[in-house]
Scaffold this active site. Structure first.
Site, PDB file in Angstrom:
ATOM      1  N   TRP A  18     -16.063 -22.467   6.928  1.00  0.00           N
ATOM      2  CA  TRP A  18     -15.440 -23.706   6.413  1.00  0.00           C
ATOM      3  C   TRP A  18     -13.931 -23.512   6.237  1.00  0.00           C
ATOM      4  CZ3 TRP A  18     -16.191 -28.664   6.023  1.00  0.00           C
ATOM      5  CH2 TRP A  18     -15.708 -29.432   4.965  1.00  0.00           C
ATOM      6  N   HIS A  40     -17.703 -16.605   1.107  1.00  0.00           N
ATOM      7  CA  HIS A  40     -16.578 -17.162   0.357  1.00  0.00           C
ATOM      8  C   HIS A  40     -16.671 -16.665  -1.089  1.00  0.00           C
ATOM      9  CE1 HIS A  40     -13.576 -20.298  -0.324  1.00  0.00           C
ATOM     10  NE2 HIS A  40     -14.253 -20.712  -1.383  1.00  0.00           N
ATOM     11  N   LYS A  65      -4.687 -21.826  -2.458  1.00  0.00           N
ATOM     12  CA  LYS A  65      -3.719 -22.821  -1.973  1.00  0.00           C
ATOM     13  C   LYS A  65      -2.591 -22.931  -3.002  1.00  0.00           C
ATOM     14  CE  LYS A  65      -7.792 -25.672  -0.649  1.00  0.00           C
ATOM     15  NZ  LYS A  65      -8.429 -25.182   0.519  1.00  0.00           N
ATOM     16  N   SER A 104      -9.509 -19.492  -2.865  1.00  0.00           N
ATOM     17  CA  SER A 104      -9.916 -20.820  -2.444  1.00  0.00           C
ATOM     18  C   SER A 104      -8.887 -21.891  -2.825  1.00  0.00           C
ATOM     19  CB  SER A 104     -11.302 -21.104  -3.014  1.00  0.00           C
ATOM     20  OG  SER A 104     -11.954 -22.032  -2.211  1.00  0.00           O
TER      21      SER A 104
END
Ligand code: GTR
Length: 418
Positions: free
Chosen positions: A349, A399, A262, A258
């Site tokens: 998302w 997720h 990044k 998540s």
């Protein structure tokens, strides 16, 4: 309007600016041109890896650096590390455990973070997964010897974290995300750091890594300077400074889930010492294409997390079409090193399709080095990984980081990194 009402509206911070609702309809994805990784900003075609390295890689990197994640403002004054705890018989005898305190100094200010390292017994020279955890090293395992972090922590009742402090009560609370036995049994090690020790995840630039670098009177980074993601990526490189000198470690694969995915991608793009990179459900501002505006967008992310990216990234909020790059070019910066992009089917998302396409659009850069990735005829099939140097899977479910994900990362690392 009465003056105080005007004042009230003038003071509403940008985080409360309403954002368009997320789009989850494929027919409403705008038409866009994918910026070609193999065409320079001035229009010159790139046909081999030398040209890529000389003419294209740097200009893409610099764009991401100045306009998206933000630049690291200066070098540290001092770096130190100390092994503060060690046990050759950890986890029932299957691992060597080390806890390493890393010290960073700048402008007479300092910051410390701890690395928790498990190495498999019987493998003198192990490849290691390095990844940040969300709530403290002690949350990834029940091991009673792992130090409980005293850094600021985001409250989470389900993990027993209250008053922004972790305690004994949260030990092992996130062990489901870290397949430590599996990792060790396959001959790999694990290094993990609590990301909040590097930079607390809140919209406040007064603390964490940023604050070390301020000049007299400065209270936040300059427009093109680093947000939290770049600070976390910098922290991963400082963990690497230790790991690359540990003679029991052969390779380091940087991993993140998540927001920390990044950070792992940006660390991998910025620091060529990482031998492999894994992005687990990194989504917007990570592996997913921004121009699709599917699920979370630049506008949403800059609103909810104004501290994650450089200030300069805000000009692209709801204006993805003016961006001269997209996230597949971030992936391409990691070429030819092994890279794994993973999505989860219910994680809309994060735009799983946008993550897949991004890996596919990065593949021509891997091809310049004779490496394989996601070919044009591939499509994402749930629970059917595509494992090449540039790998992809979409797992069923939410997720998260699951055992299934670790099974894939381990088999891929055995084939492409080890
Ligand atoms: C969400 C954010 C995502 C992702 C996620 C996470 O709220 O919108 O971009 O980073 O948090 O880190 O769990």
């Amino acid at each position: 309007m009465k003056p105080f009402i005007i004042l009230f509206f003038a003071l509403i911070p940008s985080i409360f600016v309403a954002q368009p609702e997320a789009n989850y309809d494929e027919t409403k994805v705008p038409k866009f041109t994918v910026p070609d990784p193999l065409l320079t900003f001035s229009g010159e075609a790139i046909t081999d890896s030398d040209q890529w390295e000389e003419k294209r890689k740097l200009e893409i990197y610099q764009f991401f650096e100045k306009q998206i994640y933000g630049k690291v403002p200066a070098m540290l004054d001092e770096y130190s590390f100390e092994v503060i705890e060690e046990d050759n018989n950890a986890l029932g005898g299957k691992a060597q455990r080390k806890q390493i305190a890393v010290g960073l100094k700048k402008n007479n200010r300092s910051l410390n973070f701890n690395i928790l390292l498990y190495l498999p017994k019987g493998n003198e020279n192990a490849p290691v997964f390095l990844g940040y955890n969300f709530h403290g090293n002690h949350t990834v395992t029940d091991d009673p010897k792992v130090i409980v972090t005293d850094a600021w922590n985001a409250n989470d009742i389900t993990l027993n974290i209250q008053n922004n402090k972790a305690t004994e009560a949260s030990r092992g609370s996130r062990k489901n995300r870290w397949a430590i036995d599996k990792i060790l049994d396959n001959g790999f090690g694990l290094a993990t750091v609590y990301y909040g020790e590097v930079d607390p995840d809140k919209n406040d630039f007064s603390d964490g890594l940023h604050s070390l670098f301020y000049r007299e009177g400065q209270t936040r980074p300059k427009t093109n300077e680093w947000g939290s993601i770049a600070a976390w990526a910098f922290g991963l490189s400082r963990a690497m400074d230790y790991l690359e000198n540990d003679t029991n470690i052969s390779k380091v694969i940087v991993f993140g889930h998540s927001r920390l995915g990044k950070a792992a991608l940006w660390a991998g793009a910025s620091d060529p010492r990482f031998d492999g990179v894994i992005s687990n459900n990194s989504g917007c501002g990570g592996a997913a294409l921004s121009k699709r505006k599917y699920g979370e967008t630049i506008g949403h992310i800059n609103n909810s997390f104004p501290h994650w990216f450089s200030e300069s990234f805000k000009k692209y909020s709801n204006k993805e079409e003016i961006l001269p790059v997209d996230q597949h070019q971030l992936l391409a910066l990691i070429a030819p090193r092994p890279l794994y992009v993973a999505s989860a089917a219910e994680d809309e998302w994060a735009d799983p399709k946008g993550e897949f396409l991004s890996a596919q659009y990065a593949t021509p850069v891997y091809a310049l080095y004779g490496k394989k990735g996601i070919s044009k005829s591939d499509s994402p099939v749930v629970d059917r990984p595509i494992q090449e140097t540039l790998a992809y899977h979409i797992r069923s479910g939410k997720h998260d980081v699951t055992n299934y994900d670790w099974d894939q990362y381990i088999s891929w690392a055995q084939n492409f990194v080890k």
